[in-house]
Design an enzyme around this catalytic site. Structure first.
Site, PDB file in Angstrom:
ATOM      1  NE  ARG A 151       8.337  -4.068   5.772  1.00 28.38           N
ATOM      2  CZ  ARG A 151       8.123  -4.079   7.086  1.00 28.38           C
ATOM      3  NH1 ARG A 151       9.108  -3.823   7.910  1.00 28.38           N
ATOM      4  NH2 ARG A 151       6.919  -4.333   7.554  1.00 28.38           N
ATOM      5  NE  ARG A 168      -0.008 -11.405   0.418  1.00 24.73           N
ATOM      6  CZ  ARG A 168       1.005 -10.528   0.503  1.00 24.73           C
ATOM      7  NH1 ARG A 168       0.829  -9.349   1.068  1.00 24.73           N
ATOM      8  NH2 ARG A 168       2.192 -10.825  -0.006  1.00 24.73           N
ATOM      9  CG  LEU A 223      11.648  -9.832   7.676  1.00 24.31           C
ATOM     10  CD1 LEU A 223      12.082 -10.110   9.113  1.00 24.31           C
ATOM     11  CD2 LEU A 223      11.986  -8.393   7.307  1.00 24.31           C
ATOM     12  CD  GLN A 240      -3.563  -7.656  -1.888  1.00 29.08           C
ATOM     13  OE1 GLN A 240      -3.550  -6.538  -1.388  1.00 29.08           O
ATOM     14  NE2 GLN A 240      -2.836  -8.661  -1.413  1.00 29.08           N
ATOM     15  CB  CYS A 300      -0.920  -0.003   1.208  1.00 27.03           C
ATOM     16  SG  CYS A 300      -2.251  -1.213   1.087  1.00 27.03           S
ATOM     17  CE1 TYR A 314      -6.458  -3.958   6.383  1.00 25.48           C
ATOM     18  CE2 TYR A 314      -4.970  -5.300   5.076  1.00 25.48           C
ATOM     19  CZ  TYR A 314      -5.199  -4.183   5.855  1.00 25.48           C
ATOM     20  OH  TYR A 314      -4.177  -3.289   6.112  1.00 25.48           O
TER      21      TYR A 314
END
Length: 366
Positions: free
Chosen positions: A331, A237, A308, A107, A26, A189
């Site tokens: 990330r 997902r 990660l 998505q 997002c 969600y």
């Protein structure tokens, strides 16, 4: 021997040049002047940079299926024609300039009781008041996520409306040029709220036992599968664990993945957490790969893993050892939008660079 990460993958009629992908992230960057939920130049730059950086598949941030399903007032949507036209501008760029014959998917999501929240860099937390541009939220019941306003319990009519909204958004996604669709059933969600026994306390057919709690997710899968081309793959997902006592665990998620596959899902994007604020997640490099590996091993469903995974070596290991069919980078991609070009070089694979950047192609070392 060649790189496992940089081998092709076929999902229905979709050819992916390799198994290094972009996870949905997002951006909270839609602005009033460009329209509610309408992606803009920031989204074009953000997603376009991954295409020129060698990603084989890009998934957009969560695109809400209706206005009340947005996580924040600055979230993107796919519930009107202006939004679809703006997304089409981005899919066209990705298809034209992707250096790995890049594909792009959206998505589709609804935030449920976690909707109408402040965006992370707003300086505020919790629910945005209606007077400040927020809206009332709804979920499976009336329990609130910590720090948020309590939702209303969704009626049968509202549940049916959300299912129809997912289908309508999927039709718009196809028209906007997306190559695949992912349904967001994770991170606390709406669909995950219905799945989790920590959140869903309904006693009707949308709650109760595991079959009842999974009913909405599978109904959404059916609705989307029914309106997209048979040649288009469908992704889901999930949060494989709630990381809290009495919540979802990997055994339940294996069963969900199997059922989703039987309803037409082609790949399960395996994440975890988000249902409750008191979760205890043992975060560390590759901490979620075991979930993807077990789902893949016990169901035969293709999986993607995330969490990660920052280095080329980690991603290579996850695919080479059969833990997942692909690796979603998040990330690490924000830090380096050309992550896949660098990873290919490190793993000895030839991946095309944008012709404008060819003078920078490394020959021996960085």
């Amino acid at each position: 021997m060649g790189s496992a990460l940089f081998t092709p993958l076929e999902l229905r009629a979709l050819h992916l040049q390799h198994r290094g992908w972009v996870s949905p992230m997002c951006q909270y960057s839609c602005e009033p002047e460009t329209g509610e939920g309408v992606p803009n130049d920031w989204h074009l730059m953000h997603l376009g940079s991954f295409a020129t950086g060698g990603a084989a598949l890009i998934l957009t941030e969560a695109a809400a299926v209706n206005a009340s399903g947005r996580i924040s007032p600055r979230d993107a949507g796919l519930y009107n024609d202006d939004q679809a036209a703006a997304w089409e501008r981005i899919t066209s760029f990705v298809h034209r300039h992707g250096t790995a014959d890049t594909k792009i998917g959206t998505q589709l999501a609804h935030a449920g009781r976690k909707a109408s929240s402040y965006w992370p860099f707003s300086g505020k937390q919790g629910t945005v008041a209606v007077a400040d541009g927020g809206w009332p939220t709804a979920g499976p019941g009336t329990s609130a996520f910590d720090g948020y306003e309590a939702p209303s319990a969704m009626t049968e009519e509202q549940i049916g409306g959300v299912i129809a909204d997912f289908a309508a958004a999927a039709v718009r996604a196809v028209g906007a040029g997306f190559d695949t669709i992912e349904i967001h059933g994770a991170h606390g969600y709406l669909l995950h709220q219905f799945q989790s026994p920590l959140v869903n306390d309904r006693t009707d057919r949308w709650g109760g036992d595991e079959a009842g709690r999974n009913r909405l997710t599978l109904a959404v899968v059916d609705a989307v599968r029914n309106v997209i081309p048979d040649s288009m793959p469908l992704l889901l997902r999930i949060s494989a664990s709630d990381w809290a006592e009495g919540g979802l665990d990997i055994e339940a998620s294996v069963r969900m993945a199997k059922a989703a596959s039987e309803h037409g899902v082609d790949l399960v994007d395996v994440s975890s957490g988000g249902a409750v604020a008191y979760q205890q997640i043992p975060v560390g490099p590759g901490y979620q790969t075991g979930f993807a590996a077990r789902i893949r091993r016990e169901t035969g469903v293709r999986t993607g893993t995330v969490g990660l995974l920052t280095s080329a070596g980690q991603a290579e290991h996850a695919v080479a050892t059969g833990q997942a069919d692909g690796v979603f980078i998040a990330r690490a991609a924000l830090r380096d939008p050309h992550w896949w070009l660098r990873a290919a070089f490190e793993l000895g694979h030839e991946l095309a660079w944008p012709p404008q950047y060819e003078r920078a192609v490394p020959r021996h070392s960085f």
